[in-house]
Design a protein around this motif. Sequence first.
Motif, PDB file in Angstrom:
ATOM      1  N   VAL B 164      29.719  -6.649 -15.814  1.00  0.00           N
ATOM      2  CA  VAL B 164      30.783  -7.502 -15.753  1.00  0.00           C
ATOM      3  C   VAL B 164      29.963  -8.618 -16.935  1.00  0.00           C
ATOM      4  O   VAL B 164      29.246  -8.873 -17.466  1.00  0.00           O
ATOM      5  N   THR B 165      30.447  -8.487 -17.996  1.00  0.00           N
ATOM      6  CA  THR B 165      30.163  -9.703 -19.479  1.00  0.00           C
ATOM      7  C   THR B 165      30.318 -10.849 -19.286  1.00  0.00           C
ATOM      8  O   THR B 165      31.235 -11.555 -18.065  1.00  0.00           O
ATOM      9  N   SER B 166      30.048 -11.441 -20.327  1.00  0.00           N
ATOM     10  CA  SER B 166      29.141 -12.760 -19.988  1.00  0.00           C
ATOM     11  C   SER B 166      30.331 -14.060 -20.201  1.00  0.00           C
ATOM     12  O   SER B 166      30.427 -14.740 -19.950  1.00  0.00           O
ATOM     13  N   LYS B 167      31.078 -13.570 -21.099  1.00  0.00           N
ATOM     14  CA  LYS B 167      32.337 -14.519 -21.556  1.00  0.00           C
ATOM     15  C   LYS B 167      33.608 -13.087 -21.419  1.00  0.00           C
ATOM     16  O   LYS B 167      33.425 -12.598 -21.648  1.00  0.00           O
ATOM     17  N   PRO B 168      34.640 -14.691 -20.978  1.00  0.00           N
ATOM     18  CA  PRO B 168      35.911 -13.769 -21.081  1.00  0.00           C
ATOM     19  C   PRO B 168      36.181 -12.595 -22.257  1.00  0.00           C
ATOM     20  O   PRO B 168      36.522 -13.995 -23.909  1.00  0.00           O
ATOM     21  N   THR B 169      36.733 -11.638 -22.306  1.00  0.00           N
ATOM     22  CA  THR B 169      37.106 -11.801 -24.497  1.00  0.00           C
ATOM     23  C   THR B 169      38.757 -12.279 -24.566  1.00  0.00           C
ATOM     24  O   THR B 169      38.102 -12.176 -26.010  1.00  0.00           O
ATOM     25  N   GLN B 170      38.829 -13.276 -23.762  1.00  0.00           N
ATOM     26  CA  GLN B 170      40.721 -13.009 -23.856  1.00  0.00           C
ATOM     27  C   GLN B 170      40.251 -13.741 -25.164  1.00  0.00           C
ATOM     28  O   GLN B 170      40.925 -14.615 -26.118  1.00  0.00           O
ATOM     29  N   GLN B 189      33.376  -5.901 -25.879  1.00  0.00           N
ATOM     30  CA  GLN B 189      32.946  -6.302 -24.876  1.00  0.00           C
ATOM     31  C   GLN B 189      32.428  -4.729 -24.459  1.00  0.00           C
ATOM     32  O   GLN B 189      31.166  -5.027 -23.879  1.00  0.00           O
TER      33      GLN B 189
END
Lengths: 319, 405
Positions: B164-170, B189
Amino acid sequence: MAAVYKSLAKTSKSDKMDIDDDAKNGSSNGLRKNKQRVLILSSRGVTHRHRHLLNDLAAMLPHGRKDAKFDSKSKLYQLNELAELYNCNNVMFFEARKGKDLYMWFSKVPNGPTIKFHAQNLHTMEELHFQGNCLKGSRPILSFDATFETEPHLQVIKEVFTHMFGVPEGARKSKPFIDHVMGFSVADGKIWIRNYEIREVAKTKGEGEEEEEEETSKKSKKGGDSRETDISLIEIGPRFVLTPIIIQEGAFGGPIIYENKRFISPNHVRAELRRGKASKHVARQEQTRDNLARKRKLGLENGEVFKDKSGLDTRELFA
Amino acid sequence: MAKKGAKLAAKAPMTNKQSNGVTDKKQKADRRKSNDPPVEEPVAEADEEEWEDEDSEDESDEEEGGVDFSKLEDINDSDSDSEIGSDDDDEAEDDDEESEIDVDDLDLDDMDPEEKEELAATTRVRQTINNKDALLAALKRISLLPTEPKKAATVPFAYHMTLVTSKPTQDAIPSIDDDLERELAFLNQARESALQARTLLKKENVPFTRPTDYFAETLRSDETMQAVKRKMVEAATAKKASAEARKQRDLKKFGKQVQVQKQQERAKEKRATLEKINELKRKRKDGGGAALGAREVDDMFDVAVDNELGSNKAGGKRGRSAGDHGAPNAKRQKKNEKYGFGGKKRFAKSGDAVSSGDMTGFSAKRMKHGGGAGDGKKTFSSMSAKAKGSKPRLGKDKRKAGGRR
């Protein structure tokens, strides 16, 4: 002879590894072996594009089992029995409606949950603008967006994706190397799915530049093996966008535990468009009707001239 | 009113559900029993959908408004969720209530359509179903990893391969309609995860890179890849060709300018030369008539002018002009005369003012003895002249050459 020795050595080694693994995972963590099998099938009436997407996904999943088209759209619970028949604990069902809309059902079979998606913007691997390629059956890295951890329904979706798209360790036809990554991102209330090849680019540059590169890669949280290669991603496909519609508690049944209110059915969208067009016509019709009524009021119906029927009319006067 | 009633009716199942949390599995089994058999569920749902379609066509405007409103509510919901983390209980209860209402709505499926219509009219804004408890329970039921984060951390990465990435891609996407930006965000991402995964896998001694001598079936067939390659090549050549064409166009545009400039330059040079000649002539005239006689031969060939021009040209840019070459050797000259390069050949033999005025080789004596050339006895007379041994009139070329000599 050498081959025999090699194979023997390999088996003994792998046995040992297995034992090690068991000791590492099984007993201490209480982890069972990840056994997933996915039944992949579609309803009748899918378009070629849907079918290609299904084939692509089936090719990507060595733990998948592709089956013939399923006949019914209303009795989906029958899929449970079918999955049981094939020893599958996941079902990926493509439901096509009206020969254009695609709904994808992802279900964990014996006892749920089931997620229904609306799939849009399908691009299959056949398309030529995807330039990547990877081994058939290699295990993908599943990359999830941070948004997936924020909401329970997204967590459920993430888990189901992990089961379906993640190739279990040691799956029958899987390959031992890792050369592609699947990206799942949430944006605009939809889930965007992409598949990339990982290409390790050898750094064939001068010493000074290498140092520089090392620094930059350290910046991007790497450090250790930056000396060897850099990673570049090339899209393989397929790519598609899923809008979650509902989540049911059971497998193709049970109460609805999540419903997406932002989802507008494509039927609605189309109806809206049609209505927009129709309203023009209706307005014009109304206008003509009004005109007619007004004329009638003035006695100008059918193009007749208004006639004075009194005795002062010339024709009456000089009859 | 109907809503309230629904809420009241919902109380009972709600309590049931709350107790659910305590003894999980058993209750769940019960619930499954108590629910309608799953056989009927999808059918009912499909019915409902159809009904909704018809309904919506009748009252589209209201429906639209409803959708908007629900969206608003959604947003509010999420906001409050994110803001009030501590007031979890209240929030959960609220959610429960909402969801219960909806569950009830579903239970009302077996009501008359008219009654349903009424209910729908009173509760136009349909509630969101987001039964978080049930969702979390479902998650717990199916999750691969142990739910406790401590234990989950000990699971080797190769087991699940999820990151799970650290920051939301949105956040990285400014506008969802901007394809380039959006795809870039997705790519970044995936790249972040790939890099992370590589280090993790290397730490666990899982083979990552495919050796160059490992060949196996690939996901996309060779034909597809060839087609891809062909397309790439085509695109590259097309790009190159267009660039070339553009360059040519530019050159053409620029070439015109160059040509004009050159012409101007040439004209300027010519003017300069003529001026110089005139000046020289004037100077000569001023120099006096005394010197004129002495330098008659020089004057005849304009040597001074040539010298002047030569001195001018030697320093100039155009070093290798026609004048610079010196005369070709004799043999060449002859050949040039014979085969070409001798200047204009046409009308060379035709008469002109000079030739008709040329009286060399004309003798009165011959005129008297030989008879008139104009009598039409030309051949005879010339023959007779030859016989007599007198010198015949030479041909024009010869005469010319002789005259010059």
